[in-house]
Scaffold this motif. Structure first.
Motif, PDB file in Angstrom:
ATOM      1  N   GLN A  16      -6.934  -9.330  56.291  1.00 56.93           N
ATOM      2  CA  GLN A  16      -7.304  -8.280  55.338  1.00 56.93           C
ATOM      3  C   GLN A  16      -7.862  -8.831  54.031  1.00 56.93           C
ATOM      4  OE1 GLN A  16      -3.910  -5.667  55.092  1.00 56.93           O
ATOM      5  NE2 GLN A  16      -4.433  -4.664  57.003  1.00 56.93           N
ATOM      6  N   HIS A  17      -7.697 -10.116  53.782  1.00 58.09           N
ATOM      7  CA  HIS A  17      -8.211 -10.723  52.554  1.00 58.09           C
ATOM      8  C   HIS A  17      -9.613 -11.303  52.739  1.00 58.09           C
ATOM      9  CE1 HIS A  17      -4.272 -10.144  50.849  1.00 58.09           C
ATOM     10  NE2 HIS A  17      -3.751 -10.748  51.906  1.00 58.09           N
ATOM     11  N   CYS A  18     -10.180 -11.154  53.926  1.00 58.44           N
ATOM     12  CA  CYS A  18     -11.507 -11.707  54.210  1.00 58.44           C
ATOM     13  C   CYS A  18     -12.596 -10.848  53.561  1.00 58.44           C
ATOM     14  CB  CYS A  18     -11.744 -11.771  55.718  1.00 58.44           C
ATOM     15  SG  CYS A  18     -10.673 -12.966  56.530  1.00 58.44           S
ATOM     16  N   ALA A  19     -13.685 -11.491  53.173  1.00 55.56           N
ATOM     17  CA  ALA A  19     -14.827 -10.793  52.591  1.00 55.56           C
ATOM     18  C   ALA A  19     -15.787 -10.370  53.709  1.00 55.56           C
ATOM     19  CB  ALA A  19     -15.542 -11.711  51.604  1.00 55.56           C
ATOM     20  N   PHE A  20     -16.012  -9.080  53.822  1.00 59.20           N
ATOM     21  CA  PHE A  20     -16.900  -8.534  54.849  1.00 59.20           C
ATOM     22  C   PHE A  20     -18.253  -8.195  54.244  1.00 59.20           C
ATOM     23  CE2 PHE A  20     -12.779  -7.879  56.739  1.00 59.20           C
ATOM     24  CZ  PHE A  20     -12.995  -7.972  58.103  1.00 59.20           C
ATOM     25  N   GLU A  21     -19.286  -8.249  55.086  1.00 57.97           N
ATOM     26  CA  GLU A  21     -20.636  -7.862  54.689  1.00 57.97           C
ATOM     27  C   GLU A  21     -21.253  -7.031  55.807  1.00 57.97           C
ATOM     28  OE1 GLU A  21     -23.282 -11.673  55.946  1.00 57.97           O
ATOM     29  OE2 GLU A  21     -21.853 -12.013  54.321  1.00 57.97           O
ATOM     30  N   HIS A  22     -22.349  -6.349  55.496  1.00 57.81           N
ATOM     31  CA  HIS A  22     -23.025  -5.508  56.488  1.00 57.81           C
ATOM     32  C   HIS A  22     -23.489  -6.363  57.679  1.00 57.81           C
ATOM     33  CE1 HIS A  22     -25.499  -2.285  58.110  1.00 57.81           C
ATOM     34  NE2 HIS A  22     -26.442  -3.195  58.288  1.00 57.81           N
ATOM     35  N   GLY A  26     -22.511   0.803  60.647  1.00 58.94           N
ATOM     36  CA  GLY A  26     -21.113   1.112  60.920  1.00 58.94           C
ATOM     37  C   GLY A  26     -20.236  -0.087  61.221  1.00 58.94           C
ATOM     38  N   VAL A  27     -20.800  -1.299  61.198  1.00 61.26           N
ATOM     39  CA  VAL A  27     -20.033  -2.495  61.536  1.00 61.26           C
ATOM     40  C   VAL A  27     -20.237  -3.550  60.443  1.00 61.26           C
ATOM     41  CG1 VAL A  27     -19.598  -4.297  63.264  1.00 61.26           C
ATOM     42  CG2 VAL A  27     -20.360  -2.019  64.002  1.00 61.26           C
ATOM     43  N   GLU A  28     -19.129  -4.109  59.959  1.00 57.74           N
ATOM     44  CA  GLU A  28     -19.165  -5.184  58.972  1.00 57.74           C
ATOM     45  C   GLU A  28     -18.666  -6.470  59.612  1.00 57.74           C
ATOM     46  OE1 GLU A  28     -18.259  -3.077  54.773  1.00 57.74           O
ATOM     47  OE2 GLU A  28     -16.582  -3.169  56.180  1.00 57.74           O
ATOM     48  N   ILE A  29     -19.077  -7.606  59.052  1.00 58.87           N
ATOM     49  CA  ILE A  29     -18.702  -8.903  59.605  1.00 58.87           C
ATOM     50  C   ILE A  29     -18.147  -9.814  58.522  1.00 58.87           C
ATOM     51  CG2 ILE A  29     -21.017  -9.882  59.291  1.00 58.87           C
ATOM     52  CD1 ILE A  29     -20.567 -11.359  62.016  1.00 58.87           C
ATOM     53  N   CYS A  30     -17.181 -10.620  58.913  1.00 55.52           N
ATOM     54  CA  CYS A  30     -16.683 -11.732  58.101  1.00 55.52           C
ATOM     55  C   CYS A  30     -16.820 -12.962  58.988  1.00 55.52           C
ATOM     56  CB  CYS A  30     -15.229 -11.519  57.691  1.00 55.52           C
ATOM     57  SG  CYS A  30     -14.524 -12.950  56.853  1.00 55.52           S
ATOM     58  N   ARG A  31     -17.787 -13.810  58.681  1.00 51.57           N
ATOM     59  CA  ARG A  31     -18.029 -15.004  59.507  1.00 51.57           C
ATOM     60  C   ARG A  31     -17.007 -16.082  59.155  1.00 51.57           C
ATOM     61  NH1 ARG A  31     -22.902 -14.307  62.133  1.00 51.57           N
ATOM     62  NH2 ARG A  31     -24.235 -12.741  61.182  1.00 51.57           N
ATOM     63  N   LEU A  32     -16.272 -16.526  60.154  1.00 55.69           N
ATOM     64  CA  LEU A  32     -15.238 -17.539  59.962  1.00 55.69           C
ATOM     65  C   LEU A  32     -15.748 -18.926  60.316  1.00 55.69           C
ATOM     66  CD1 LEU A  32     -12.332 -15.490  61.536  1.00 55.69           C
ATOM     67  CD2 LEU A  32     -12.841 -15.764  59.102  1.00 55.69           C
ATOM     68  N   VAL A  33     -16.516 -19.033  61.402  1.00 52.96           N
ATOM     69  CA  VAL A  33     -17.115 -20.294  61.844  1.00 52.96           C
ATOM     70  C   VAL A  33     -18.540 -19.977  62.284  1.00 52.96           C
ATOM     71  CG1 VAL A  33     -17.019 -22.192  63.505  1.00 52.96           C
ATOM     72  CG2 VAL A  33     -14.893 -21.214  62.622  1.00 52.96           C
ATOM     73  N   LEU A  42     -15.057  -8.554  63.103  1.00 49.96           N
ATOM     74  CA  LEU A  42     -15.909  -7.375  63.026  1.00 49.96           C
ATOM     75  C   LEU A  42     -15.026  -6.198  62.661  1.00 49.96           C
ATOM     76  CD1 LEU A  42     -18.264  -7.646  66.144  1.00 49.96           C
ATOM     77  CD2 LEU A  42     -18.722  -8.340  63.781  1.00 49.96           C
ATOM     78  N   ARG A  43     -15.463  -5.419  61.669  1.00 47.84           N
ATOM     79  CA  ARG A  43     -14.727  -4.217  61.271  1.00 47.84           C
ATOM     80  C   ARG A  43     -15.627  -3.015  61.544  1.00 47.84           C
ATOM     81  NH1 ARG A  43     -12.342  -4.421  55.430  1.00 47.84           N
ATOM     82  NH2 ARG A  43     -14.547  -4.466  54.876  1.00 47.84           N
TER      83      ARG A  43
END
Length: 110
Positions: A16-22, A26-33, A42-43
């Motif tokens: 929940q502390h990850c930074a998401f972007e478009h 309707g779907v956001e992403i936080c790239r980890l690797v 994916l949210r």
């Protein structure tokens, strides 16, 4: 993301502390690797969907919150779903969801 990723922390809502972007409508992403394989969160907003697509490589999904569905089933928290290379499906999430996803190659939207 440069620090080590501990799955146990992730499963306790550490994501929940990850930074998401478009990512797409309707779907956001936080790239980890980044790279191959790629690892991300994916949210999905409630009602979001991804149209029919072809998997050019292996995709693995772990549902962390909410649920999503495709032509093969409905998947809630804790569900582990694999989509091998060559498989085709579409995804929807009426209630919204967050998934941990790893893919070896991008998909091709059909």
């Amino acid at each position: 993301m440069t620090e080590p990723l501990h799955l146990a922390d992730f499963l306790k809502n550490g994501w929940q502390h990850c930074a998401f972007e478009h990512f797409r409508e309707g779907v956001e992403i936080c790239r980890l690797v980044r790279g191959e394989p790629e690892l991300a969160l994916l949210r999905y907003a409630p009602g979001a969907s991804v149209p029919k697509h072809l998997h050019m490589g292996l995709e693995t999904i772990l549902v962390l919150e909410g649920s999503q569905s495709d032509e093969f089933g409905h998947y809630g928290p804790g569900a582990l779903v694999t989509n091998p290379q060559g498989t085709v499906h579409s995804v929807s999430s009426p209630e919204g969801c967050v998934v941990l996803i790893q893919w070896t190659k991008p998909v091709k939207i059909l």
